[in-house]
Design a protein around this motif. Structure first.
Motif, PDB file in Angstrom:
ATOM      1  N   ASN A 239       0.805  -1.220   0.000  1.00 26.50           N
ATOM      2  CA  ASN A 239       0.000   0.000   0.000  1.00 26.50           C
ATOM      3  C   ASN A 239       0.838   1.269   0.000  1.00 26.50           C
ATOM      4  O   ASN A 239       0.283   2.362  -0.054  1.00 26.50           O
ATOM      5  CB  ASN A 239      -0.945   0.011   1.202  1.00 26.50           C
ATOM      6  CG  ASN A 239      -2.012  -1.068   1.107  1.00 26.50           C
ATOM      7  OD1 ASN A 239      -2.457  -1.417   0.020  1.00 26.50           O
ATOM      8  ND2 ASN A 239      -2.409  -1.605   2.239  1.00 26.50           N
ATOM      9  N   LEU A 240       2.168   1.143   0.062  1.00 25.81           N
ATOM     10  CA  LEU A 240       3.037   2.312   0.076  1.00 25.81           C
ATOM     11  C   LEU A 240       3.468   2.675  -1.340  1.00 25.81           C
ATOM     12  O   LEU A 240       3.692   1.803  -2.172  1.00 25.81           O
ATOM     13  CB  LEU A 240       4.291   2.040   0.924  1.00 25.81           C
ATOM     14  CG  LEU A 240       4.077   1.799   2.419  1.00 25.81           C
ATOM     15  CD1 LEU A 240       5.400   1.472   3.094  1.00 25.81           C
ATOM     16  CD2 LEU A 240       3.428   3.000   3.076  1.00 25.81           C
ATOM     17  N   SER A 241       3.605   3.975  -1.582  1.00 23.62           N
ATOM     18  CA  SER A 241       4.114   4.428  -2.873  1.00 23.62           C
ATOM     19  C   SER A 241       5.634   4.233  -2.898  1.00 23.62           C
ATOM     20  O   SER A 241       6.264   3.955  -1.871  1.00 23.62           O
ATOM     21  CB  SER A 241       3.787   5.913  -3.067  1.00 23.62           C
ATOM     22  OG  SER A 241       4.562   6.703  -2.164  1.00 23.62           O
TER      23      SER A 241
ATOM     24  N   THR B 297       7.888   6.503  -3.268  1.00 20.65           N
ATOM     25  CA  THR B 297       8.488   7.543  -2.429  1.00 20.65           C
ATOM     26  C   THR B 297       8.399   7.180  -0.953  1.00 20.65           C
ATOM     27  O   THR B 297       9.351   7.377  -0.196  1.00 20.65           O
ATOM     28  CB  THR B 297       7.791   8.900  -2.678  1.00 20.65           C
ATOM     29  OG1 THR B 297       7.874   9.212  -4.068  1.00 20.65           O
ATOM     30  CG2 THR B 297       8.421  10.005  -1.864  1.00 20.65           C
ATOM     31  N   GLU B 298       7.275   6.643  -0.546  1.00 19.39           N
ATOM     32  CA  GLU B 298       7.106   6.239   0.852  1.00 19.39           C
ATOM     33  C   GLU B 298       8.035   5.074   1.211  1.00 19.39           C
ATOM     34  O   GLU B 298       8.593   5.042   2.306  1.00 19.39           O
ATOM     35  CB  GLU B 298       5.654   5.866   1.128  1.00 19.39           C
ATOM     36  CG  GLU B 298       4.720   7.058   1.076  1.00 19.39           C
ATOM     37  CD  GLU B 298       3.247   6.668   1.064  1.00 19.39           C
ATOM     38  OE1 GLU B 298       2.430   7.487   1.524  1.00 19.39           O
ATOM     39  OE2 GLU B 298       2.903   5.576   0.577  1.00 19.39           O
ATOM     40  N   LEU B 299       8.219   4.134   0.291  1.00 18.55           N
ATOM     41  CA  LEU B 299       9.134   3.020   0.544  1.00 18.55           C
ATOM     42  C   LEU B 299      10.564   3.515   0.692  1.00 18.55           C
ATOM     43  O   LEU B 299      11.310   3.056   1.576  1.00 18.55           O
ATOM     44  CB  LEU B 299       9.040   1.988  -0.583  1.00 18.55           C
ATOM     45  CG  LEU B 299       7.801   1.105  -0.574  1.00 18.55           C
ATOM     46  CD1 LEU B 299       7.705   0.320  -1.880  1.00 18.55           C
ATOM     47  CD2 LEU B 299       7.831   0.155   0.617  1.00 18.55           C
TER      48      LEU B 299
ATOM     49  N   THR C 149      11.512   6.514   1.624  1.00 13.51           N
ATOM     50  CA  THR C 149      11.573   7.258   2.881  1.00 13.51           C
ATOM     51  C   THR C 149      11.686   6.308   4.068  1.00 13.51           C
ATOM     52  O   THR C 149      12.504   6.505   4.970  1.00 13.51           O
ATOM     53  CB  THR C 149      10.337   8.170   3.037  1.00 13.51           C
ATOM     54  OG1 THR C 149      10.274   9.050   1.916  1.00 13.51           O
ATOM     55  CG2 THR C 149      10.392   8.963   4.330  1.00 13.51           C
ATOM     56  N   LEU C 150      10.877   5.256   4.063  1.00 10.01           N
ATOM     57  CA  LEU C 150      10.929   4.267   5.141  1.00 10.01           C
ATOM     58  C   LEU C 150      12.297   3.601   5.200  1.00 10.01           C
ATOM     59  O   LEU C 150      12.875   3.443   6.280  1.00 10.01           O
ATOM     60  CB  LEU C 150       9.831   3.219   4.950  1.00 10.01           C
ATOM     61  CG  LEU C 150       9.779   2.082   5.969  1.00 10.01           C
ATOM     62  CD1 LEU C 150       9.561   2.627   7.379  1.00 10.01           C
ATOM     63  CD2 LEU C 150       8.691   1.087   5.586  1.00 10.01           C
TER      64      LEU C 150
ATOM     65  N   THR D  90      15.148   4.791   4.186  1.00 13.76           N
ATOM     66  CA  THR D  90      16.126   5.775   4.648  1.00 13.76           C
ATOM     67  C   THR D  90      16.064   5.946   6.158  1.00 13.76           C
ATOM     68  O   THR D  90      17.092   5.945   6.845  1.00 13.76           O
ATOM     69  CB  THR D  90      15.895   7.130   3.951  1.00 13.76           C
ATOM     70  OG1 THR D  90      16.004   6.947   2.542  1.00 13.76           O
ATOM     71  CG2 THR D  90      16.894   8.169   4.427  1.00 13.76           C
TER      72      THR D  90
END
Length: 62
Positions: A6-8, A10-12, A14-15, A17
């Motif tokens: 469910n993560l985009s 960019t979100e993956l 960020t997570l 990092t």
């Protein structure tokens, strides 16, 4: 594991990092390198398993 689906992208990133920064806290460069190599190997093995399973599904449908 539905959470990751469910993560985009960019979100993956960020997570990943945030986790890398958190996990590297208090480690020396050699320990960070070893941990990085471990996760790289883990990722490669997961990809190999996924490919193998996908090929099995394709072959079963032939």
């Amino acid at each position: 594991m539905n959470f990751f689906n469910n993560l985009s992208g960019t979100e993956l990133i960020t997570l990943a990092t945030i986790l890398a920064i958190y996990l590297s806290q208090g480690l020396n460069p050699d320990e960070v390198d070893t941990l990085g190599n471990f996760f790289a190997a883990l990722g490669a093995n997961l990809s190999t398993i996924a490919t193998s399973e996908a090929n099995t599904i394709i072959n079963d449908n032939l």
